[in-house]
Design a protein around this motif. Sequence first.
Motif, short mmCIF file in Angstrom:
data_model
loop_
_atom_site.label_atom_id
_atom_site.label_comp_id
_atom_site.label_asym_id
_atom_site.label_seq_id
_atom_site.Cartn_x
_atom_site.Cartn_y
_atom_site.Cartn_z
N SER A 22 30.51 16.55 113.81
CA SER A 22 30.21 15.18 114.23
C SER A 22 30.56 14.21 113.11
N GLY A 23 31.09 13.08 113.49
CA GLY A 23 31.47 12.06 112.52
C GLY A 23 32.75 12.39 111.77
N GLY A 24 33.46 13.43 112.18
CA GLY A 24 34.71 13.80 111.54
C GLY A 24 34.54 14.39 110.15
N ALA A 25 33.36 14.91 109.84
CA ALA A 25 33.11 15.49 108.52
C ALA A 25 33.93 16.76 108.33
N GLU A 26 34.20 17.08 107.08
CA GLU A 26 34.97 18.29 106.77
C GLU A 26 34.06 19.51 106.82
N PRO A 27 34.51 20.62 107.41
CA PRO A 27 33.70 21.84 107.41
C PRO A 27 33.66 22.47 106.02
N ASP A 28 32.53 23.11 105.70
CA ASP A 28 32.44 23.79 104.42
C ASP A 28 33.17 25.13 104.49
#
Length: 189
Positions: free
Chosen positions: A9-15
Amino acid sequence: MSVQKIRKSGGAEPDEFEASVAQELLSLEVGSTDLKASLRDLYITAAKEVDCGNGRKAILIYVPYKLRKAFNKIQLRLVRELEKKFSGRHVLIIAQRTILGSSFRRSQKTKGPLPRSRTLTAVQDAILEDIVYPTEIVGKRTRVKVDGKRILKIFLDAKDQANVEPRCETFSAVYGKLTNKIVTFHFNA
């Protein structure tokens, strides 16, 4: 390439861990003939590794609520394949749900009370259903001890006992981490 299998959500980068789970989903889509068509349009929103005690770990895969039924259709095969890839860890698939607080206010356009499916209790019950899927919950009891501690007893369908019994401790640990509730699983005779 694995980025297409995870949408945060929100275009965050995956860890790093989420990227590895997404990569495994992509490799299953490419390599497995029976899962290829089913996995094409599916993606996950998050993945977490939860410590279950005694050195065991479980992998929680969060999926969008709208894709929950599509994941449920292939869940048995998908979980079996992912548990082979992540050896020694149980894999659980849970739908991403929203809890609206008691201070929830509707806009002027939409009237009405708080939707029951967004309350804390409804979401926690739905998480429990997701954790034990494909087994059905046939009964629930709340035991209140003398010291005030509440223990939730969940009775599962006995026909799945052979498949589910080794995972019951994992179910209890994961549900406890997510909801801070003590839960025990039993099988209806």
